[in-house]
Design an enzyme around this catalytic site. Sequence first.
Site, PDB file in Angstrom:
ATOM      1  N   ASN A  62      -2.416  -3.975  20.654  1.00  0.00           N
ATOM      2  CA  ASN A  62      -3.816  -4.294  20.968  1.00  0.00           C
ATOM      3  C   ASN A  62      -4.281  -5.500  20.162  1.00  0.00           C
ATOM      4  O   ASN A  62      -3.942  -5.668  18.990  1.00  0.00           O
ATOM      5  CB  ASN A  62      -4.731  -3.079  20.763  1.00  0.00           C
ATOM      6  N   GLU A  64      -7.780  -7.532  19.339  1.00  0.00           N
ATOM      7  CA  GLU A  64      -9.241  -7.430  19.441  1.00  0.00           C
ATOM      8  C   GLU A  64      -9.913  -8.784  19.199  1.00  0.00           C
ATOM      9  O   GLU A  64      -9.257  -9.759  18.812  1.00  0.00           O
ATOM     10  CB  GLU A  64      -9.742  -6.376  18.435  1.00  0.00           C
ATOM     11  N   ASN A  65     -11.217  -8.787  19.427  1.00  0.00           N
ATOM     12  CA  ASN A  65     -11.992 -10.007  19.263  1.00  0.00           C
ATOM     13  C   ASN A  65     -13.415  -9.618  18.882  1.00  0.00           C
ATOM     14  O   ASN A  65     -13.889  -8.553  19.299  1.00  0.00           O
ATOM     15  CB  ASN A  65     -12.004 -10.796  20.585  1.00  0.00           C
ATOM     16  N   ALA A  66     -14.096 -10.489  18.127  1.00  0.00           N
ATOM     17  CA  ALA A  66     -15.478 -10.221  17.741  1.00  0.00           C
ATOM     18  C   ALA A  66     -16.350 -10.022  18.977  1.00  0.00           C
ATOM     19  O   ALA A  66     -17.325  -9.279  18.951  1.00  0.00           O
ATOM     20  CB  ALA A  66     -16.009 -11.360  16.884  1.00  0.00           C
ATOM     21  N   CYS A  73      -5.712  -4.148  25.421  1.00  0.00           N
ATOM     22  CA  CYS A  73      -4.937  -2.996  24.957  1.00  0.00           C
ATOM     23  C   CYS A  73      -3.457  -3.348  24.833  1.00  0.00           C
ATOM     24  O   CYS A  73      -2.964  -4.279  25.489  1.00  0.00           O
ATOM     25  CB  CYS A  73      -5.063  -1.846  25.955  1.00  0.00           C
ATOM     26  N   GLU A  75      -0.886  -1.703  25.985  1.00  0.00           N
ATOM     27  CA  GLU A  75      -0.111  -1.471  27.212  1.00  0.00           C
ATOM     28  C   GLU A  75      -0.162  -2.704  28.115  1.00  0.00           C
ATOM     29  O   GLU A  75       0.871  -3.164  28.624  1.00  0.00           O
ATOM     30  CB  GLU A  75      -0.675  -0.268  27.988  1.00  0.00           C
ATOM     31  N   CYS A 112      -5.703   4.230  28.319  1.00  0.00           N
ATOM     32  CA  CYS A 112      -7.059   4.214  28.883  1.00  0.00           C
ATOM     33  C   CYS A 112      -6.978   4.023  30.399  1.00  0.00           C
ATOM     34  O   CYS A 112      -5.924   3.682  30.951  1.00  0.00           O
ATOM     35  CB  CYS A 112      -7.888   3.109  28.241  1.00  0.00           C
ATOM     36  N   CYS A 115      -5.684   0.581  31.662  1.00  0.00           N
ATOM     37  CA  CYS A 115      -4.229   0.427  31.524  1.00  0.00           C
ATOM     38  C   CYS A 115      -3.486   1.296  32.533  1.00  0.00           C
ATOM     39  O   CYS A 115      -2.453   0.893  33.062  1.00  0.00           O
ATOM     40  CB  CYS A 115      -3.789   0.748  30.099  1.00  0.00           C
TER      41      CYS A 115
END
Length: 164
Positions: A62, A64-66, A73, A75, A112, A115
């Site tokens: 995974n 992420e970003n602000a 994700c 997957e 999720c 995905c």
Amino acid sequence: MKDIEIKVQLREYESEQEMNSEDLSLLLKAREALSYSYSPYSNFKVGAAALLRNGEIILGSNQENASFPAGICAERSAIYNAAHQFKGIPLIKMAITVFTDDFEVSSPIAPCGVCRQVLLETELQQDQEIEIILQGSKGKIYTLSSARSLLPIYFFEKGLKKTN
Ligand code: THU
């Protein structure tokens, strides 16, 4: 009117010792993928390893970003990475695992909904089921024989395809 029952079957392993060597080595690869996770906002690392029919193993984690929705994700990161590097080679198995130092994750974590949808379309397009291997950070392991078993009622309409 009729009632329709949809059954989903999964296999539960008490520990890694019960697993076959191919599944176990893919799970270990998914654990390796955890170290590439960029998850400063959730502090929840997810690692995925995809086995392709040609024997290649592609990892995903995974990212992420602000701007939260911009993250991806593990997957999908693995699926798209595989599609980019090995276009047209079927994805036959995916292992998914997690790690966080905030709490203990001792039961399997499932993908999720987004995905699942992407796994499902990958499966339908390649006409080859994708086996799924799930584990938390430790403990029981679940295996499922297809992406469809994770999303038995799904959105996919061939009519949406462009005619060419
Ligand atoms: N996450 C995944 O990588 N896969 C899933 O199937 C569910 C959630 C990630 C997204 C986010 O970086 C973190 O887990 C917490 O939601």
